[in-house]
Design a protein around this motif. Structure first.
Motif, PDB file in Angstrom:
ATOM      1  N   THR A 204      44.844  52.219 158.895  1.00  0.00           N
ATOM      2  CA  THR A 204      43.692  52.104 158.000  1.00  0.00           C
ATOM      3  C   THR A 204      44.060  51.298 156.756  1.00  0.00           C
ATOM      4  N   ASP A 213      36.433  47.351 156.696  1.00  0.00           N
ATOM      5  CA  ASP A 213      36.003  48.698 156.307  1.00  0.00           C
ATOM      6  C   ASP A 213      36.935  49.765 156.854  1.00  0.00           C
ATOM      7  N   ASN A 214      37.394  49.565 158.090  1.00  0.00           N
ATOM      8  CA  ASN A 214      38.312  50.501 158.724  1.00  0.00           C
ATOM      9  C   ASN A 214      39.124  49.742 159.767  1.00  0.00           C
ATOM     10  N   ILE A 216      38.912  49.709 162.989  1.00  0.00           N
ATOM     11  CA  ILE A 216      38.290  49.359 164.274  1.00  0.00           C
ATOM     12  C   ILE A 216      38.213  47.851 164.479  1.00  0.00           C
ATOM     13  N   GLN A 217      37.697  47.123 163.480  1.00  0.00           N
ATOM     14  CA  GLN A 217      37.580  45.675 163.648  1.00  0.00           C
ATOM     15  C   GLN A 217      38.946  45.013 163.788  1.00  0.00           C
ATOM     16  N   ARG A 230      32.038  45.565 169.692  1.00  0.00           N
ATOM     17  CA  ARG A 230      31.902  47.018 169.712  1.00  0.00           C
ATOM     18  C   ARG A 230      30.562  47.458 170.316  1.00  0.00           C
ATOM     19  N   GLU A 234      30.032  50.115 173.323  1.00  0.00           N
ATOM     20  CA  GLU A 234      29.186  51.303 173.171  1.00  0.00           C
ATOM     21  C   GLU A 234      28.134  51.366 174.279  1.00  0.00           C
ATOM     22  N   HIS A 432      37.594  55.611 168.462  1.00  0.00           N
ATOM     23  CA  HIS A 432      36.593  55.100 167.527  1.00  0.00           C
ATOM     24  C   HIS A 432      36.271  56.141 166.447  1.00  0.00           C
ATOM     25  N   ILE A 433      36.157  57.396 166.860  1.00  0.00           N
ATOM     26  CA  ILE A 433      35.884  58.469 165.899  1.00  0.00           C
ATOM     27  C   ILE A 433      37.046  58.599 164.916  1.00  0.00           C
ATOM     28  N   TYR A 435      39.358  56.424 163.941  1.00  0.00           N
ATOM     29  CA  TYR A 435      39.549  55.335 162.983  1.00  0.00           C
ATOM     30  C   TYR A 435      38.315  55.077 162.117  1.00  0.00           C
ATOM     31  N   GLU A 436      37.162  55.590 162.538  1.00  0.00           N
ATOM     32  CA  GLU A 436      35.976  55.491 161.690  1.00  0.00           C
ATOM     33  C   GLU A 436      36.003  56.559 160.602  1.00  0.00           C
ATOM     34  N   THR A 437      36.667  57.681 160.912  1.00  0.00           N
ATOM     35  CA  THR A 437      36.799  58.778 159.941  1.00  0.00           C
ATOM     36  C   THR A 437      38.278  59.152 159.814  1.00  0.00           C
TER      37      THR A 437
END
Length: 558
Positions: A204, A213-214, A216-217, A230, A234, A432-433, A435-437
């Protein structure tokens, strides 16, 4: 050249760095496209020499993680590889921005420049320290998993050597083995949590430093996703949940009835027959020899490939103490040699090495004949089609490996591939969850895993196991630690391999012709374009699974 005879010399960082800097300067000063192409061919030599040395060190370290010499080399590359990667990216940036780029695109292709763009977007000198720390953390994880010593059945097993007991036909022994497996993970759970927590925070921080932002990208760029994003992934996951999960649950119900159980337990999750899963007949060496016979009969191209592998001893497949777990194929550029690393343990997984990993190696052998190095830079969702499809293309020879249990193996192979799709997709959603949170605690991550298991694998029952019932299963999945966002590539590829399975049962010759074309295309074209050219459907399209599920269902055997 035999692998054991390949000389090893540590990459001299100062010398290699100077070579990269000189090449980058020359690219910026080039006066024509022809001059740029000459410089780029010199870059190939420097880059391949560097990568081969690092690869030889990695293979020898993985073969014995307790070897002090190669452990030291691994530590050295954990530190220097990010710096070398940064210098290689500087070179690629200069090439990407060259006024003669259009000339080079004619030489090496548009895909190569899309790959460079991803490399540029995923590397910056400011994050080298974080990348070094990330490497050290993944090495710590791999050493911890490789060093497992589990007392069982009068011996001390590592995780690979325990596996035959985990899938054996005696349910009492199986339960005992799973308890020993779980007990081991309980003893290292805190350490695993700590390593992963640091990895998530580290990755991160890298992403934030790069302006994302995080993670993921940044993770997508590092996986070289150059033709889908992404949203496409999804949409694919949505179709898995809506169409494929119900199908997979029907397959589990077939298996439950075959096993004569009232309810499937987690200790039964990889068992397909009352008498146990079919194991290969013959010794490990005989499995290799049967593989050589099979590939000699499959095609002239596969015969040439496998004979080369055997002659040059390019397999390390025998299980040993302190050997890294798992398996992979890698490539040695200067020797035009694929190399296969695995852990034979007496189960059907040994034959998977001869089919799956050899699918990778066969494609690597073919692409190694292409003078354009960038054409070998295949993205993983394509690379795994080569391996997973080869598992099906070699089905006509399975009697060589399984004798009178050939049909049992073929049923298990198909059902296991079906079973994998929901699991692999779940791994992707979990990441995804995470690294998004990234602020989630280890306990919250486990709860997320447990929640996803109920969606993707509702049949699964961990009973009262203190590790697995609390959402710990993912900690055994090395990709989650080592290669974020890799796992969906397996799922995408498996779904394409199903297309080949259906096709080859209808017209084997035409399906093989398409597969050979796919292998030879390598990375010369973008993923969707390449699939369509070879007669395959693209997994992200709506309605993708309906026809596949309908045709696979007819192939199931209660």
């Amino acid at each position: 050249m035999k692998f054991k005879d390949m000389p090893y010399k540590r990459v001299d960082y100062d010398k290699t760095a100077e070579q990269f800097k000189t090449l980058t300067k020359r690219v910026k000063e080039a006066k024509s496209g022809e001059e740029l192409w000459e410089i780029h061919q010199e870059y190939y030599k420097v880059y391949q020499n560097m990568m081969d040395s690092m690869t030889i060190a990695e293979i020898r370290h993985d073969g014995n993680t307790a070897d002090p010499f190669y452990a030291a080399e691994k530590d050295y590359y954990d530190e220097t590889a990010p710096m070398l990667s940064s210098l290689a990216t500087d070179y690629q940036r200069a090439l990407y921005e060259s006024p003669y780029r259009s000339f080079m695109e004619e030489k090496i292709g548009r895909v190569a420049f899309a790959t460079m763009d991803n490399a540029i977007k995923s590397m910056d000198e400011s994050i080298i320290g974080l990348m070094q720390e990330e490497n050290a953390l993944t090495t710590q994880y791999n050493k911890l998993i490789a060093s497992a010593k589990i007392p069982f059945d009068g011996q001390v097993c590592n995780l690979s050597l325990l596996r035959p007991y985990l899938t054996g036909n005696d349910r009492t022994v199986r339960r005992q083995a799973w308890k020993a497996y779980s007990d081991y993970f309980m003893t290292v759970a805190d350490e695993l949590d700590d390593i992963y927590d640091k990895l998530v925070k580290n990755r991160t921080a890298q992403a934030k430093a790069m302006g994302y932002d995080n993670y993921i990208q940044l993770g997508y760029y590092r996986m070289n996703r150059n033709s889908y994003d992404r949203n496409d992934v999804e949409n694919f996951r949505r179709q898995v949940k809506e169409v494929f999960v119900p199908f997979a649950e029907r397959v589990h119900e077939i298996r439950r009835k075959r096993l004569g159980l009232e309810k499937l337990s987690y200790i039964d999750n990889e068992v397909y027959f009352k008498e146990g899963n079919p194991d290969p007949v013959g010794t490990a060496q005989e499995i290799l020899e049967s593989g050589q016979k099979m590939y000699a009969e499959l095609s002239p191209e596969t015969k040439e490939f496998f004979d080369f592998m055997m002659e040059n001893e390019l397999f390390d497949v025998f299980g040993r103490k302190d050997k890294k777990q798992g398996g992979y194929m890698t490539y040695l550029h200067q020797y035009h040699s694929p190399f296969i690393f695995a852990n034979f343990n007496g189960t059907s997984g040994d034959v998977d090495v001869i089919t799956h990993e050899c699918g990778h190696a066969f494609q690597g052998y073919l692409s190694g004949q292409d003078p354009i190095m960038e054409h070998a830079d295949i993205t993983m969702e394509t690379a795994e089609i080569h391996s997973m499809s080869m598992e099906f293309f070699t089905d006509p020879w399975m009697k060589e490996f399984f004798g009178d249990r050939e049909k049992d193996f073929l049923s298990m192979q198909l059902e296991d591939a079906i079973r994998f799709i929901p699991y692999g997709t779940m791994v992707d959603e979990f990441q995804h969850i995470v690294y998004e949170t990234p602020e989630l605690t280890p306990q919250e991550r486990r709860r997320e895993w447990s929640r996803l298991e109920k969606i993707y694998m509702p049949h699964l029952d961990y009973e009262e196991d203190p590790f697995f019932s609390k959402g710990g299963f993912w900690q055994k999945q090395q990709h989650i630690y080592n290669s974020p966002f890799y796992y969906i590539d397996y799922v995408l590829a498996q779904s394409c391999a199903f297309q080949y399975k259906v096709w080859m049962d209808e017209d084997y010759r035409e399906a093989w012709k398409s597969y050979l074309a796919l292998c030879r295309l390598s990375a010369s074209k973008f993923y969707p374009e390449m699939l369509r050219e070879c007669g395959l459907k693209v997994p992200f399209e709506d309605g993708y699974f309906e026809e596949i599920v309908e045709k696979l269902e007819k192939k199931l055997h209660p």
